[in-house]
Enzyme design. Structure first.
Site, short mmCIF file in Angstrom:
data_model
loop_
_atom_site.label_atom_id
_atom_site.label_comp_id
_atom_site.label_asym_id
_atom_site.label_seq_id
_atom_site.Cartn_x
_atom_site.Cartn_y
_atom_site.Cartn_z
N TYR A 40 0.84 -1.21 0.00
CA TYR A 40 0.00 0.00 0.00
C TYR A 40 0.87 1.25 0.00
O TYR A 40 0.78 2.08 -0.90
CB TYR A 40 -0.92 -0.03 1.22
N ASN A 63 -6.52 9.30 8.23
CA ASN A 63 -7.68 8.43 8.49
C ASN A 63 -9.02 9.18 8.42
O ASN A 63 -9.24 10.12 9.18
CB ASN A 63 -7.57 7.78 9.87
N ARG A 121 -11.57 -1.57 9.37
CA ARG A 121 -10.96 -0.34 9.87
C ARG A 121 -11.53 -0.03 11.25
O ARG A 121 -12.65 -0.44 11.59
CB ARG A 121 -11.18 0.82 8.89
N ASN A 126 -15.25 -1.00 12.75
CA ASN A 126 -15.19 -2.19 13.61
C ASN A 126 -15.74 -1.92 15.00
O ASN A 126 -16.60 -2.65 15.49
CB ASN A 126 -13.72 -2.62 13.78
N THR A 170 -1.87 5.88 18.27
CA THR A 170 -2.81 6.99 18.00
C THR A 170 -3.11 7.13 16.51
O THR A 170 -2.33 6.71 15.66
CB THR A 170 -2.25 8.33 18.50
P1 NAD Z 1 -12.63 2.01 -0.48
O1 NAD Z 1 -11.99 0.68 -0.43
O2 NAD Z 1 -13.98 2.18 0.12
O3 NAD Z 1 -12.71 2.55 -1.97
C1 NAD Z 1 -11.79 2.19 -2.96
C2 NAD Z 1 -12.56 1.98 -4.26
O4 NAD Z 1 -11.62 1.67 -5.30
C3 NAD Z 1 -13.54 0.83 -4.18
O5 NAD Z 1 -14.77 1.18 -4.73
C4 NAD Z 1 -12.87 -0.27 -4.99
O6 NAD Z 1 -13.77 -1.20 -5.54
C5 NAD Z 1 -12.13 0.54 -6.03
N1 NAD Z 1 -10.98 -0.16 -6.61
C6 NAD Z 1 -10.02 -0.86 -5.96
N2 NAD Z 1 -9.14 -1.35 -6.83
C7 NAD Z 1 -9.55 -0.96 -8.07
C8 NAD Z 1 -9.06 -1.16 -9.38
N3 NAD Z 1 -7.96 -1.89 -9.61
N4 NAD Z 1 -9.73 -0.61 -10.42
C9 NAD Z 1 -10.86 0.12 -10.20
N5 NAD Z 1 -11.37 0.33 -8.98
C10 NAD Z 1 -10.72 -0.19 -7.92
O7 NAD Z 1 -11.60 3.03 0.20
P2 NAD Z 1 -11.75 4.57 0.56
O8 NAD Z 1 -11.60 4.70 2.02
O9 NAD Z 1 -12.94 5.14 -0.10
O10 NAD Z 1 -10.43 5.15 -0.11
C11 NAD Z 1 -10.46 5.81 -1.37
C12 NAD Z 1 -9.06 6.30 -1.71
O11 NAD Z 1 -8.61 7.20 -0.69
C13 NAD Z 1 -8.03 5.19 -1.79
O12 NAD Z 1 -7.12 5.49 -2.83
C14 NAD Z 1 -7.32 5.27 -0.46
O13 NAD Z 1 -6.00 4.81 -0.54
C15 NAD Z 1 -7.36 6.77 -0.19
N6 NAD Z 1 -7.25 7.06 1.25
C16 NAD Z 1 -8.28 6.74 2.10
C17 NAD Z 1 -8.14 6.99 3.45
C18 NAD Z 1 -9.23 6.68 4.44
O14 NAD Z 1 -9.04 6.88 5.64
N7 NAD Z 1 -10.39 6.24 4.04
C19 NAD Z 1 -6.95 7.56 3.94
C20 NAD Z 1 -5.92 7.83 3.04
C21 NAD Z 1 -6.09 7.61 1.69
N1 UDP Z 2 -7.38 -1.27 15.31
C1 UDP Z 2 -7.82 -1.82 16.50
N2 UDP Z 2 -8.88 -2.65 16.46
C2 UDP Z 2 -9.56 -2.95 15.32
C3 UDP Z 2 -9.11 -2.37 14.10
C4 UDP Z 2 -8.00 -1.54 14.13
O1 UDP Z 2 -7.24 -1.57 17.58
O2 UDP Z 2 -10.54 -3.71 15.38
C5 UDP Z 2 -6.23 -0.35 15.34
C6 UDP Z 2 -5.13 -0.66 14.35
O3 UDP Z 2 -4.22 -1.61 14.88
C7 UDP Z 2 -4.49 0.70 14.15
C8 UDP Z 2 -5.67 1.67 14.28
O4 UDP Z 2 -6.69 0.94 14.96
O5 UDP Z 2 -3.57 0.95 15.19
C9 UDP Z 2 -6.21 2.17 12.96
O6 UDP Z 2 -6.46 1.05 12.13
P1 UDP Z 2 -7.21 1.18 10.73
O7 UDP Z 2 -7.28 -0.18 10.14
O8 UDP Z 2 -8.49 1.88 10.91
O9 UDP Z 2 -6.29 2.13 9.84
P2 UDP Z 2 -4.71 2.36 9.66
O10 UDP Z 2 -4.50 3.73 10.12
O11 UDP Z 2 -3.93 1.38 10.47
O12 UDP Z 2 -4.50 2.17 8.21
#
Ligand code: NAD
Ligand code: UDP
Length: 312
Positions: free
Chosen positions: A144, A173, A185, A189, A209
């Site tokens: 990732y 996050n 996540r 969860n 954190t």
């Molecule tokens: P998510 O898993 O809900 O959404 C990702 C989407 O991408 C899904 O709909 C999935 O089906 C699609 N996808 C995955 N692989 C694909 C592929 N090869 N081709 C086409 N579609 C594909 O995740 P999210 O939380 O909505 O995250 C969206 C973006 O934001 C991601 O790039 C993620 O890395 C980034 N991001 C999210 C967070 C967060 O906290 N949610 C934090 C940092 C970065």
């Molecule tokens: N975590 C936890 N219990 C759970 C799921 C996650 O304690 O059931 C912790 C995990 O180990 C991490 C933090 O929560 O320290 C955030 O995890 P998440 O998967 O949401 O996102 P990350 O920031 O690690 O990508």
């Protein structure tokens, strides 16, 4: 009308973004392979004549007519992105190559959803954009964060070499309605466990954190960033500065839901970052004084209400 492509548009963040863009007089093409996304997330948009769904994998080239691209396709939950690590890194890297190629051909602006994960297990706190991170390139999370780091390199070099208009957002996050119930996540969860009266699974001693941003604040930042001056490329941190431990988070959620659940300490995740908090001074300066407006407890309440309806 602007024609906008949102890759990963059926995911948690992507579906909120498609919704916002449709409300701003744009034509939106949602591209997704439905790996971690769901049709349910976009069902309410399907009747809109300006919304189109394209089942397509970003690792494959794509030739369509568009003016802007938001590149979000990539599984974001550690449980999901580690199932098929090779596919995860291909999605970030080949997805970036394909979408940058499309942007170059169409002279389109393109935004990359990068991640705080590029800082790895940071030794500098809070994290500023000029910190290069502390990462394990062969660890379980590398599929990732190395994919996201390589995508940033590609975006920056297309900008320098081909004068492409790019935006790189390092998203911390983010949580809210439409997270998958099974995506593992922490916020989804804990809320689901609390609502079901199950113990909340805190990894390790729960002292690690995170800083949590509510989805609406993220969407504001994404849209503002795309519309800001072309000279501004980032990378820019987008997150909430309020830092909480996972134990504190578990206790808040138990109290908020009035649940009888207890905390259960289980094994830590490998390479779990111990502290994470963004410095957002660049974002507030460059993105029209953007800052988060939804407090953690307020956002958690909205998310609890959402999951109550989903699982009950
Ligand atoms: P998510 O898993 O809900 O959404 C990702 C989407 O991408 C899904 O709909 C999935 O089906 C699609 N996808 C995955 N692989 C694909 C592929 N090869 N081709 C086409 N579609 C594909 O995740 P999210 O939380 O909505 O995250 C969206 C973006 O934001 C991601 O790039 C993620 O890395 C980034 N991001 C999210 C967070 C967060 O906290 N949610 C934090 C940092 C970065
Ligand atoms: N975590 C936890 N219990 C759970 C799921 C996650 O304690 O059931 C912790 C995990 O180990 C991490 C933090 O929560 O320290 C955030 O995890 P998440 O998967 O949401 O996102 P990350 O920031 O690690 O990508």
């Amino acid at each position: 009308m602007r024609k906008i492509l949102v890759t990963g548009g059926a995911g948690f963040i992507g579906s909120h973004l498609c919704e916002r863009l449709l409300g701003e007089d744009a034509e939106v093409i949602c591209m997704d392979n439905f790996y971690t996304g769901s049709k349910k997330n976009i069902l309410h948009l399907l009747d809109n004549p300006y919304f189109e769904v394209l089942r397509h994998d970003v690792t494959m080239p794509c030739y369509i007519e568009i003016d802007e691209i938001y590149n979000l396709a990539c599984p974001a939950s550690p449980d999901f992105y580690q199932v098929n690590p090779i596919k995860t890194i291909k999605t970030s890297v080949m997805g970036a190559v394909n979408m940058l190629g499309l942007a170059k051909r169409k002279k389109a602006k393109i935004l990359q959803a990068s991640s705080s994960e590029i800082y790895g297990d940071p030794k500098v706190h809070p994290q500023k954009e000029d910190y290069w991170g502390y990462v394990n390139p062969v660890g379980v999370r590398s599929c990732y964060h190395e994919g996201k780091r390589c995508a940033e390199t590609l975006f920056m070099n297309y900008h320098i070499q081909n004068k492409l208009k790019v935006k790189i957002l390092r998203i911390f996050n983010t949580y809210g309605p439409r997270m998958q119930t099974n995506d593992g996540r922490v916020i989804s969860n804990f809320i689901i466990q609390a609502l079901r009266g199950e113990d909340l699974t805190v990894h390790g001693d729960g002292s690690q954190t995170r800083s949590f941003l509510y989805i609406d604040d993220l969407i504001d930042a994404i849209v503002t960033s795309m519309n800001t001056a072309d000279e501004f490329t980032g990378p820019v941190n987008i997150g909430n500065e309020v830092e909480v431990s996972m134990l504190d988070l578990a206790e808040r959620i138990i109290n908020m839901t009035g649940s009888s659940s207890k905390v259960k300490f289980i094994k830590s995740r490998e390479d779990d970052p111990s502290r994470r908090k963004p410095d957002i001074s660049l974002a507030s300066q460059a993105l029209d004084r953007w800052k988060p407006s939804v407090a953690l407890d307020e956002g958690l309440k909205k998310t609890v209400d959402y999951f109550r309806n989903v699982i009950l």
